[in-house]
Design a protein around this motif. Structure first.
Motif, PDB file in Angstrom:
ATOM      1  N   LYS A  14       0.891  -1.365  -0.206  1.00 41.35           N
ATOM      2  CA  LYS A  14       0.125  -0.065   0.047  1.00 41.35           C
ATOM      3  C   LYS A  14       0.836   1.261  -0.121  1.00 41.35           C
ATOM      4  O   LYS A  14       0.568   2.189  -0.798  1.00 41.35           O
ATOM      5  CB  LYS A  14      -0.905   0.047   1.379  1.00 41.35           C
ATOM      6  N   ARG A  15       1.937   1.242   0.836  1.00 34.45           N
ATOM      7  CA  ARG A  15       2.561   2.365   0.800  1.00 34.45           C
ATOM      8  C   ARG A  15       3.570   2.672  -0.619  1.00 34.45           C
ATOM      9  O   ARG A  15       3.701   3.770  -1.021  1.00 34.45           O
ATOM     10  CB  ARG A  15       3.976   2.201   1.847  1.00 34.45           C
ATOM     11  N   ARG A  16       3.727   1.350  -1.191  1.00 39.36           N
ATOM     12  CA  ARG A  16       4.418   1.789  -2.507  1.00 39.36           C
ATOM     13  C   ARG A  16       3.367   2.368  -3.408  1.00 39.36           C
ATOM     14  O   ARG A  16       3.880   3.114  -4.228  1.00 39.36           O
ATOM     15  CB  ARG A  16       5.080   0.106  -3.101  1.00 39.36           C
ATOM     16  N   ARG A  17       2.290   1.757  -3.391  1.00 41.34           N
ATOM     17  CA  ARG A  17       1.454   2.291  -4.598  1.00 41.34           C
ATOM     18  C   ARG A  17       1.124   3.734  -4.270  1.00 41.34           C
ATOM     19  O   ARG A  17       0.764   4.478  -5.108  1.00 41.34           O
ATOM     20  CB  ARG A  17       0.022   1.495  -4.401  1.00 41.34           C
ATOM     21  N   THR A  18       0.843   4.230  -2.820  1.00 41.25           N
ATOM     22  CA  THR A  18       0.704   5.472  -2.348  1.00 41.25           C
ATOM     23  C   THR A  18       2.088   6.520  -3.024  1.00 41.25           C
ATOM     24  O   THR A  18       1.670   7.470  -3.481  1.00 41.25           O
ATOM     25  CB  THR A  18       0.563   5.546  -1.027  1.00 41.25           C
ATOM     26  N   ARG A  19       3.096   5.911  -2.811  1.00 44.58           N
ATOM     27  CA  ARG A  19       4.511   6.589  -3.146  1.00 44.58           C
ATOM     28  C   ARG A  19       4.160   6.803  -4.771  1.00 44.58           C
ATOM     29  O   ARG A  19       4.687   8.000  -5.130  1.00 44.58           O
ATOM     30  CB  ARG A  19       5.612   5.894  -2.762  1.00 44.58           C
ATOM     31  N   VAL A  20       4.124   5.750  -5.566  1.00 42.61           N
ATOM     32  CA  VAL A  20       3.939   5.922  -6.981  1.00 42.61           C
ATOM     33  C   VAL A  20       2.797   7.061  -7.264  1.00 42.61           C
ATOM     34  O   VAL A  20       3.083   7.775  -8.088  1.00 42.61           O
ATOM     35  CB  VAL A  20       3.769   4.538  -7.668  1.00 42.61           C
ATOM     36  N   ALA A  21       1.430   7.006  -6.798  1.00 48.36           N
ATOM     37  CA  ALA A  21       0.575   7.700  -7.115  1.00 48.36           C
ATOM     38  C   ALA A  21       1.133   9.400  -6.712  1.00 48.36           C
ATOM     39  O   ALA A  21       0.808  10.051  -7.512  1.00 48.36           O
ATOM     40  CB  ALA A  21      -0.435   7.640  -6.234  1.00 48.36           C
ATOM     41  N   ARG A  22       1.770   9.602  -5.538  1.00 48.56           N
ATOM     42  CA  ARG A  22       2.473  10.839  -5.454  1.00 48.56           C
ATOM     43  C   ARG A  22       3.407  11.240  -6.214  1.00 48.56           C
ATOM     44  O   ARG A  22       3.210  12.341  -6.927  1.00 48.56           O
ATOM     45  CB  ARG A  22       2.918  10.907  -4.058  1.00 48.56           C
ATOM     46  N   LEU A  23       4.184  10.464  -6.839  1.00 48.16           N
ATOM     47  CA  LEU A  23       5.127  10.845  -7.737  1.00 48.16           C
ATOM     48  C   LEU A  23       4.546  11.136  -9.051  1.00 48.16           C
ATOM     49  O   LEU A  23       4.913  12.168  -9.694  1.00 48.16           O
ATOM     50  CB  LEU A  23       6.316   9.640  -8.030  1.00 48.16           C
ATOM     51  N   GLU A  24       3.435  10.442  -9.408  1.00 48.20           N
ATOM     52  CA  GLU A  24       2.954  10.853 -10.662  1.00 48.20           C
ATOM     53  C   GLU A  24       2.162  11.945 -10.505  1.00 48.20           C
ATOM     54  O   GLU A  24       2.022  12.535 -11.612  1.00 48.20           O
ATOM     55  CB  GLU A  24       1.668   9.480 -10.869  1.00 48.20           C
ATOM     56  N   ALA A  25       1.515  12.546  -9.557  1.00 50.10           N
ATOM     57  CA  ALA A  25       0.888  13.598  -9.275  1.00 50.10           C
ATOM     58  C   ALA A  25       2.037  14.646  -9.597  1.00 50.10           C
ATOM     59  O   ALA A  25       1.751  15.840 -10.376  1.00 50.10           O
ATOM     60  CB  ALA A  25       0.166  13.709  -8.181  1.00 50.10           C
ATOM     61  N   ASP A  26       3.187  14.480  -9.043  1.00 48.24           N
ATOM     62  CA  ASP A  26       4.103  15.528  -8.995  1.00 48.24           C
ATOM     63  C   ASP A  26       4.557  15.735 -10.567  1.00 48.24           C
ATOM     64  O   ASP A  26       4.791  16.841 -10.909  1.00 48.24           O
ATOM     65  CB  ASP A  26       5.429  15.114  -8.425  1.00 48.24           C
ATOM     66  N   ILE A  27       4.610  14.765 -11.278  1.00 42.33           N
ATOM     67  CA  ILE A  27       4.968  14.754 -12.779  1.00 42.33           C
ATOM     68  C   ILE A  27       3.778  15.524 -13.376  1.00 42.33           C
ATOM     69  O   ILE A  27       4.493  16.320 -14.280  1.00 42.33           O
ATOM     70  CB  ILE A  27       4.989  13.353 -13.341  1.00 42.33           C
ATOM     71  N   ALA A  28       2.546  15.092 -13.155  1.00 39.69           N
ATOM     72  CA  ALA A  28       1.668  15.924 -13.715  1.00 39.69           C
ATOM     73  C   ALA A  28       1.633  17.463 -13.322  1.00 39.69           C
ATOM     74  O   ALA A  28       1.434  18.408 -14.480  1.00 39.69           O
ATOM     75  CB  ALA A  28       0.063  15.602 -13.245  1.00 39.69           C
ATOM     76  N   TYR A  29       2.022  17.734 -12.144  1.00 38.73           N
ATOM     77  CA  TYR A  29       2.313  19.330 -11.970  1.00 38.73           C
ATOM     78  C   TYR A  29       3.234  19.951 -12.481  1.00 38.73           C
ATOM     79  O   TYR A  29       3.292  21.024 -12.969  1.00 38.73           O
ATOM     80  CB  TYR A  29       2.339  19.109 -10.285  1.00 38.73           C
ATOM     81  N   PHE A  30       4.618  19.044 -12.759  1.00 39.43           N
ATOM     82  CA  PHE A  30       5.656  19.693 -13.440  1.00 39.43           C
ATOM     83  C   PHE A  30       5.184  19.770 -14.907  1.00 39.43           C
ATOM     84  O   PHE A  30       5.578  20.972 -15.496  1.00 39.43           O
ATOM     85  CB  PHE A  30       6.636  18.702 -13.164  1.00 39.43           C
TER      86      PHE A  30
END
Length: 74
Positions: A14-30
């Motif tokens: 669950k932590r890994r999935r959350t981490r990936v989701a956060r990183l993907e949100a960062d990518i969208a922001y950038f």
């Protein structure tokens, strides 16, 4: 027969999935910031463009690494 996953394994997944989701949100922001900057008209915008491109590249590499690890079953 399928082995049961321990609560620790499930929490880690669950932590890994959350981490990936956060990183993907960062990518969208950038990506959005880069779109908003467009063709830089000032030195500040040029600096922002360079910074967001570097951040996008770094975070994208990190996401690929995490996804690759997940697919390998680590």
């Amino acid at each position: 027969m399928e082995s049961q996953k321990s609560p620790v394994d499930l929490t880690e997944r669950k932590r890994r999935r959350t981490r990936v989701a956060r990183l993907e949100a960062d990518i969208a922001y950038f990506q959005a910031r880069l779109e908003m900057i467009g063709e830089p008209a000032t030195a500040n915008q040029l600096t922002q463009l360079k910074a967001f491109k570097l951040l996008l590249k770094t975070v994208s590499t990190k996401v690929l690494k995490v996804k690759r690890e997940q697919s390998e079953g680590r």
